[in-house]
Design a protein around this motif. Structure first.
Motif, short mmCIF file in Angstrom:
data_model
loop_
_atom_site.label_atom_id
_atom_site.label_comp_id
_atom_site.label_asym_id
_atom_site.label_seq_id
_atom_site.Cartn_x
_atom_site.Cartn_y
_atom_site.Cartn_z
N PHE A 142 -4.65 -6.45 -0.25
CA PHE A 142 -5.42 -5.15 -0.67
C PHE A 142 -4.93 -4.55 -2.13
O PHE A 142 -5.70 -4.29 -2.99
N ILE A 143 -3.56 -4.48 -2.32
CA ILE A 143 -3.32 -3.93 -3.69
C ILE A 143 -3.54 -5.01 -4.61
O ILE A 143 -4.10 -4.65 -5.72
N SER A 146 -7.16 -4.70 -5.69
CA SER A 146 -7.73 -3.56 -6.40
C SER A 146 -6.81 -3.42 -7.74
O SER A 146 -7.16 -2.42 -8.32
N GLY A 148 -5.52 -2.89 -11.18
CA GLY A 148 -6.39 -2.86 -12.47
C GLY A 148 -7.45 -1.80 -12.35
O GLY A 148 -7.51 -1.27 -13.25
N GLY A 149 -8.06 -1.70 -11.05
CA GLY A 149 -8.92 -0.61 -10.96
C GLY A 149 -10.35 -0.70 -11.85
O GLY A 149 -10.78 0.19 -12.40
N LYS A 151 -14.41 -1.69 -12.08
CA LYS A 151 -15.32 -0.92 -11.12
C LYS A 151 -15.77 -1.99 -10.22
O LYS A 151 -15.62 -1.65 -9.03
N ALA A 152 -15.96 -3.05 -10.84
CA ALA A 152 -16.33 -4.33 -9.57
C ALA A 152 -15.50 -4.55 -8.60
O ALA A 152 -15.71 -4.73 -7.61
N LEU A 154 -13.01 -2.23 -7.62
CA LEU A 154 -12.77 -1.25 -6.64
C LEU A 154 -14.00 -1.57 -5.53
O LEU A 154 -13.64 -1.35 -4.42
N GLU A 155 -15.22 -1.88 -5.96
CA GLU A 155 -16.25 -2.12 -4.78
C GLU A 155 -16.17 -3.19 -4.04
O GLU A 155 -16.01 -3.08 -2.86
N GLY A 156 -15.46 -4.31 -4.64
CA GLY A 156 -14.94 -5.46 -3.74
C GLY A 156 -13.87 -5.08 -2.91
O GLY A 156 -13.93 -5.57 -1.67
N SER A 157 -12.95 -4.36 -3.32
CA SER A 157 -11.87 -4.05 -2.40
C SER A 157 -12.21 -3.21 -1.28
O SER A 157 -11.52 -3.25 -0.38
N ILE A 158 -13.21 -2.17 -1.68
CA ILE A 158 -13.65 -1.32 -0.37
C ILE A 158 -14.06 -2.29 0.77
O ILE A 158 -13.81 -2.14 1.87
N LYS A 159 -14.90 -3.09 0.31
CA LYS A 159 -15.62 -3.97 1.16
C LYS A 159 -14.68 -5.04 1.89
O LYS A 159 -14.59 -5.07 3.16
N LEU A 161 -11.26 -4.38 2.25
CA LEU A 161 -10.35 -3.61 2.89
C LEU A 161 -10.87 -3.25 4.19
O LEU A 161 -10.41 -3.40 5.36
N THR A 234 -14.33 -10.58 -7.58
CA THR A 234 -14.22 -9.33 -8.27
C THR A 234 -12.77 -9.32 -8.87
O THR A 234 -12.70 -8.84 -10.03
#
Lengths: 498, 117
Positions: A142-143, A146, A148-149, A151-152, A154-159, A161, A234
């Motif tokens: 998970f870490i 995401s 580096g944060g 935009k893409a 973060l989107e990918g990591s929400i999905k 996660l 991502t």
């Protein structure tokens, strides 16, 4: 003192060490040392297990069904060894490919976490312990995803996660119900208890279904794969390579472990389900891959397709089928990671991975071209690379167990894989690009940065692929012994409980 | 008691699934928390619930009377699961916060840029 706990202790020690070190160069050196140590350890364990058959440690010296057991049979040792190669290569690659900012913020610490989780899952002899290692691995991933944060990302990591958390809930609910019914968490003890029950009162035993769904989400099998292509493209390429090589394979490993230990008692119910999941993953993965125009997205969809091969090998449930599945798993970890590594280099060179904007790479970077050629056509199954041996074994096992149609489907999927690999090859490496000016600018930039570490990492993996293809026979024989051990689970039970 | 708890778990799962299917990311995350707790309760229920004492061996005895204690293992499992979900909760909220900073949206439908077309 047994050697098995070292697989967990060593990465953990390095995690603590990494917290105290602030210099990027020392951090890099540290992670290389971990990669090498882990490789040596994995090799040593593989050697012992190859001779002795199995290794076990009862943690805290509590006897088997009560304490936590760590156990490595041939299958686990093989997986640990292959993942050690993958980890070493990706570490070497990351040193150069990951940007300074991420390296400074302890990027490597989380890859150690992944290594610890992966190693732990491979030697867990206790189903709740397996869950805990899954979580260790997932938290680190998970870490990393995401990290580096962007935009893409973060989107990918929400999905990534949310879907992975849901799979964890399935898994842990399954464990709870299983414990309530059987009164044990030790895998060997559970297998023993299942074999005593004989025919289960209910075919649709809910805990087993929950476990299967949990593993199927983690392993990105057919109806549960959607998180994978939405997120794997991502993060930075080195991270995708690590994930592609290790994470889904742990889900598949656990599925094979659970299946051979107790799910197989109801094989008349499970075998067709697993077989269809495998076939559909294979076909849908490869067909969706052909419609993509992004280097990493094509490779992501191929993960799903390749996992399907492993699963049909399991669903045949013969010695040759399982041996083929194990061999294929190993081959796939190496080839897939290497393909992602090349993709990462292309991304660094051209700053894009869209096939339409790429081209002309082979003339300027012949070595990278060859490296991609090796991994891509190993994935497609061309001799003398490892993919050929893997696919040959799967198809042979299919024909032997009278699943001619499945074997034919596997062959056709191989053809489609070849098609999309050729597509990448032509679009990225052979096609002539028109705007010359842009190219010369790029070349000046790339001359400043020799990709020493990156190319060494890729060469290590490419050599392993070739070795696995050319010396396929001893490896396949090893896999066959591993498969025999898996099918004859009485041996595992006696060893752990004895 | 089992029946009440079972119905309660069912309601929690239904609520969790409902929240996960909402469009707002915050509600999805709340749904994840609800699902995590429902799952913990499932372990608790499956381990067997009864009115009973602690699993301690009384002074001067070698063994413990199985009829008077409740199984401590599911409780230990739940404890582990709670700790794990606490860590994940902290992480997922931080991720959500960062995501909101970057994109200024709570809407899951805005997460379509990484999807496959």
């Amino acid at each position: 003192m047994s050697i098995l706990p070292l697989l967990i202790i060593v990465p953990f020690t390095f995690i603590i060490l990494a917290l105290f070190i602030h210099h990027v160069r020392i951090k890099n050196a540290l992670s290389l040392i971990l990669g090498l140590t882990n490789f040596a350890l994995a090799f040593y364990i593989l050697k012992i297990v190859h001779n002795a058959g199995m290794l076990k440690t009862q943690m805290g010296s509590w006897p088997a069904p009560y304490g936590i057991t760590l156990v490595a049979d041939r299958f686990s040792a093989f997986m640990i060894f292959i993942s050690a190669i993958v980890f070493l290569a990706v570490t070497l690659y990351s040193i150069q490919s990951i940007d300074k900012e991420r390296l400074k913020n302890n990027y490597f610490l989380f890859t150690y976490g992944i290594l610890m989780g992966v190693n732990g899952s491979f030697i867990a002899g206790d189903i709740f312990n397996l869950y805990v290692w899954f979580e260790v691995m997932l938290m680190s991933s998970f870490i990393l995803i995401s990290f580096g944060g962007e935009k893409a990302q973060l989107e990918g990591s929400i999905k990534y996660l949310i879907l992975n958390l849901i799979s964890s809930f399935f898994f842990v609910a399954g464990i709870g119900i299983l414990y309530g019914k059987m009164g044990s968490l030790n895998l060997a003890d559970l297998a023993l208890k299942f074999s005593r029950i004989g025919d289960f009162p209910s075919l649709f035993e809910p805990s087993l279904i929950l476990l299967l769904v949990g593993f199927a989400i983690k392993g990105a099998l057919f109806p549960f794969f959607f998180w994978l292509p939405a997120s794997y493209h991502t993060p930075p390429p080195a991270v995708s390579a690590l994930f592609a090589g290790l994470l889904t394979k742990v889900g598949i490993y656990s599925l094979i472990r659970i299946y051979t230990l107790f799910l197989h008692h109801y094989d008349y119910f499970w075998n067709p389900i697993i077989l269809w999941m495998g076939i559909l993953s294979m076909v849908i993965g490869v067909i969706t891959a052909t419609s993509q125009f992004d280097f990493r997205k094509i490779l992501s969809f191929h993960i799903i397709s390749q996992v399907g091969y492993v699963i049909i090998g399991l669903a045949f449930y013969t010695i040759s089928g399982l041996a083929a599945a194990i061999f294929f798993l190993g081959h796939n970890m190496l080839s897939k990671t290497n393909a992602f590594l090349v993709a990462g280099w292309v991304h660094r060179e051209r700053n894009t991975l869209s096939l339409k904007d790429l081209g002309d790479m082979f003339n300027k970077h012949t070595l990278w071209g060859i490296l991609f050629f090796i991994s891509a056509f190993s994935l497609a199954g061309l001799p003398p690379l490892s993919g050929f041996a893997g696919k040959y074994l799967i198809i042979k096992a299919g024909i032997e167990s009278n699943q001619i149609i499945v074997a034919m489907v596997a062959l056709f999927v191989g053809l489609f894989t070849l098609f999309s690999m050729t597509k990448i090859w032509i679009e990225v490496f052979w096609k002539n690009t028109k705007n010359e000016k842009n190219d010369s600018e790029q070349r000046i930039k790339s001359n400043g940065l020799p990709y020493r570490y990156m190319i060494t990492a890729s060469i290590i993996l490419a050599l392993s692929i070739i070795v696995m293809g050319v010396w396929a026979k001893p490896i396949a024989e090893f896999c066959e012994t591993a498969a025999t051990d898996l099918l004859n689970n009485q041996k595992y039970i006696n060893f752990v409980l004895g | 008691m089992e029946l009440i708890l079972a119905i309660f778990i069912g309601i929690l799962y239904a609520g969790g699934v409902y929240l996960v299917l909402r469009r707002s990311i915050v509600k999805v995350i709340l749904g994840i928390f609800v699902l995590a707790n429902a799952t913990n309760l499932i372990i608790f229920l499956a381990g067997g619930i009864k009115r009973s004492g602690e699993a301690f061996i009384a002074e001067g005895k070698e063994t413990v009377d199985l009829a008077t204690i409740s199984d401590p293992l599911p409780q230990a499992l739940i404890l582990t699961a709670i700790v794990i979900s606490l860590g994940i909760a902290a992480y997922i909220l931080a991720l959500k916060y960062r995501y909101f900073e970057v994109t200024e949206t709570h809407d899951l439908d805005q997460l379509s840029k990484t999807d496959q077309k």
